[in-house]
Scaffold this motif. Structure first.
Motif, PDB file in Angstrom:
ATOM      1  N   CYS A  13       0.714  -1.239  -0.193  1.00  0.00           N
ATOM      2  CA  CYS A  13      -0.190  -0.016  -0.106  1.00  0.00           C
ATOM      3  C   CYS A  13       0.976   1.235  -0.182  1.00  0.00           C
ATOM      4  CB  CYS A  13      -0.859  -0.068   1.353  1.00  0.00           C
ATOM      5  SG  CYS A  13      -1.897   1.433   1.234  1.00  0.00           S
ATOM      6  N   ALA A  15      -1.023   4.544  -0.485  1.00  0.00           N
ATOM      7  CA  ALA A  15      -2.082   5.346  -0.645  1.00  0.00           C
ATOM      8  C   ALA A  15      -1.868   6.812   0.139  1.00  0.00           C
ATOM      9  CB  ALA A  15      -3.220   4.813   0.088  1.00  0.00           C
ATOM     10  N   TRP A  57       3.132   9.882  10.446  1.00  0.00           N
ATOM     11  CA  TRP A  57       1.428   9.963  10.061  1.00  0.00           C
ATOM     12  C   TRP A  57       1.185   8.512   9.756  1.00  0.00           C
ATOM     13  CZ3 TRP A  57      -1.907   7.792   6.411  1.00  0.00           C
ATOM     14  CH2 TRP A  57      -3.133   8.585   6.570  1.00  0.00           C
ATOM     15  N   TYR A  58       0.097   7.932  10.136  1.00  0.00           N
ATOM     16  CA  TYR A  58      -0.338   6.436   9.907  1.00  0.00           C
ATOM     17  C   TYR A  58      -1.887   6.527   9.649  1.00  0.00           C
ATOM     18  CZ  TYR A  58       4.153   4.939  11.878  1.00  0.00           C
ATOM     19  OH  TYR A  58       5.474   4.577  11.845  1.00  0.00           O
ATOM     20  N   CYS A  59      -2.319   5.697   8.790  1.00  0.00           N
ATOM     21  CA  CYS A  59      -3.643   5.706   8.514  1.00  0.00           C
ATOM     22  C   CYS A  59      -4.413   4.812   9.505  1.00  0.00           C
ATOM     23  CB  CYS A  59      -3.855   5.110   7.140  1.00  0.00           C
ATOM     24  SG  CYS A  59      -3.777   3.372   7.213  1.00  0.00           S
ATOM     25  N   ARG A  72      -6.937  -2.838   4.445  1.00  0.00           N
ATOM     26  CA  ARG A  72      -5.749  -2.057   4.119  1.00  0.00           C
ATOM     27  C   ARG A  72      -6.125  -1.216   3.015  1.00  0.00           C
ATOM     28  NH1 ARG A  72      -0.491  -5.234   2.035  1.00  0.00           N
ATOM     29  NH2 ARG A  72      -1.042  -4.669  -0.003  1.00  0.00           N
ATOM     30  N   PRO A  73      -5.905  -0.140   2.819  1.00  0.00           N
ATOM     31  CA  PRO A  73      -6.437   0.916   2.003  1.00  0.00           C
ATOM     32  C   PRO A  73      -6.293   0.575   0.329  1.00  0.00           C
ATOM     33  CG  PRO A  73      -5.232   2.286   3.555  1.00  0.00           C
ATOM     34  CD  PRO A  73      -4.986   0.611   3.862  1.00  0.00           C
TER      35      PRO A  73
HETATM   36  S1  SF4 Z   1      -1.152   1.124   4.892  1.00  0.00           S
HETATM   37 FE1  SF4 Z   1      -1.917   3.182   5.676  1.00  0.00          FE
HETATM   38  S2  SF4 Z   1      -0.003   4.152   6.638  1.00  0.00           S
HETATM   39 FE2  SF4 Z   1       0.692   2.285   5.440  1.00  0.00          FE
HETATM   40  S3  SF4 Z   1       1.055   3.177   3.147  1.00  0.00           S
HETATM   41 FE3  SF4 Z   1      -1.319   2.514   3.359  1.00  0.00          FE
HETATM   42  S4  SF4 Z   1      -2.309   4.548   3.584  1.00  0.00           S
HETATM   43 FE4  SF4 Z   1      -0.179   4.695   4.300  1.00  0.00          FE
END
Ligand code: SF4
Ligand code: SF4
Length: 186
Positions: A13, A15, A57-59, A72-73
Motif C-alpha cells: 500500500c 495510498a 503519520w499512519y492511517c 488495508r487501503p
Molecule cells: S497502510 Fe496506511 S500508512 Fe501504510 S501506506 Fe497505506 S495508507 Fe499509508
C-alpha cells in the motif's frame, strides 16, 4: 501518542503517499499526486530522511485493531484518517479512494456505526481533482437514527446520499506545487 496494531505493516500500500497533501521544507506535494520518492512495491525511497509529516503519520488501518486485513487501503478503497484533537471528540475520516463501491460493504456501515457509538465524529470524504482537498460530510446526524435502530441498510442509504451530495461539492485547491529536494531516487 499514536499506538499501532502489532504485526500490521503497509505491505504494497502507498495510498497515503498519493492522497495526502504535503507541505514541508524539503518536500511539497499536491493532494492526489504520488510522491516522486514513492516506488510501487518498494515504498519510500528516502525513508531515513523522509520529512516529519511522513514520520508521524499512519492511517487508521495501522491504528485500529478492529479492522481486519481487508481494510488495508489499497485493498478496501478506503483510507481512514484519525484525528484526536486535544480536548475534542475523536474524528474518523473515511476517504473513498476510487469511487463509492466500498459503501456497499456491510463492514463499512458496521465500522461507521461502531465509531459513531464510540463517540467519534465520523466523516465521509471524497477526493477532488489533482491539487484539491477532498470534500467531506459529517455523517453523525444523518446516521444517528439508523444506528440507534441497528439497521445497517439505512446507514448505507444515508452514506450513499452523502456521497452523491459530495460529488456536487466545489473542491478547494490546496495551492501546492511539486517540489522535492530530499535526494534518493527520482
Ligand atoms: S497502510 Fe496506511 S500508512 Fe501504510 S501506506 Fe497505506 S495508507 Fe499509508
Ligand atoms: S517522502 Fe516517502 S513516506 Fe513521504 S510521501 Fe514521499 S514516499 Fe511517502
Amino acid at each position: 501518542m499514536i499506538s499501532l496494531v502489532p504485526d500490521r505493516n503497509c505491505g504494497k500500500c502507498t495510498a497515503c503517499c498519493r492522497f495526502l497533501p504535503i507541505r514541508q521544507e524539503r518536500l511539497e506535494k499536491p493532494t492526489n499526486q504520488i510522491c516522486p520518492h514513492c516506488r510501487g512495491g518498494a515504498g519510500c525511497t528516502v525513508y531515513p530522511v523522509r520529512p516529519p509529516a511522513c514520520v508521524g503519520w499512519y492511517c487508521g488501518w495501522r491504528m485500529l485493531a478492529g479492522l481486519d486485513k481487508s481494510w488495508r487501503p489499497d485493498r478496501s478503497g478506503v483510507m481512514i484518517k484519525v484525528d484526536l484533537p486535544e480536548g475534542g471528540r475523536p474524528q474518523i475520516k473515511m476517504l473513498l479512494l476510487a469511487g463509492p463501491a466500498p459503501l456497499s460493504r456491510k463492514e463499512f456501515a458496521s465500522a461507521v456505526a461502531c465509531y459513531f457509538n464510540a463517540g467519534a465524529d465520523v466523516y465521509l470524504q471524497v477526493p477532488g481533482p489533482l491539487g484539491h482537498y477532498p470534500a467531506q460530510a459529517l455523517l453523525n446526524s444523518h446516521i444517528e437514527a439508523a444506528v440507534r435502530e441497528r439497521v445497517l441498510e439505512a446507514v448505507q442509504f444515508q452514506m450513499k446520499a452523502a456521497y452523491n451530495a459530495l460529488l456536487k461539492h466545489q473542491f478547494e485547491p490546496d495551492g501546492l506545487v511539486m517540489r522535492a529536494s530530499l535526494g534518493g531516487q527520482m
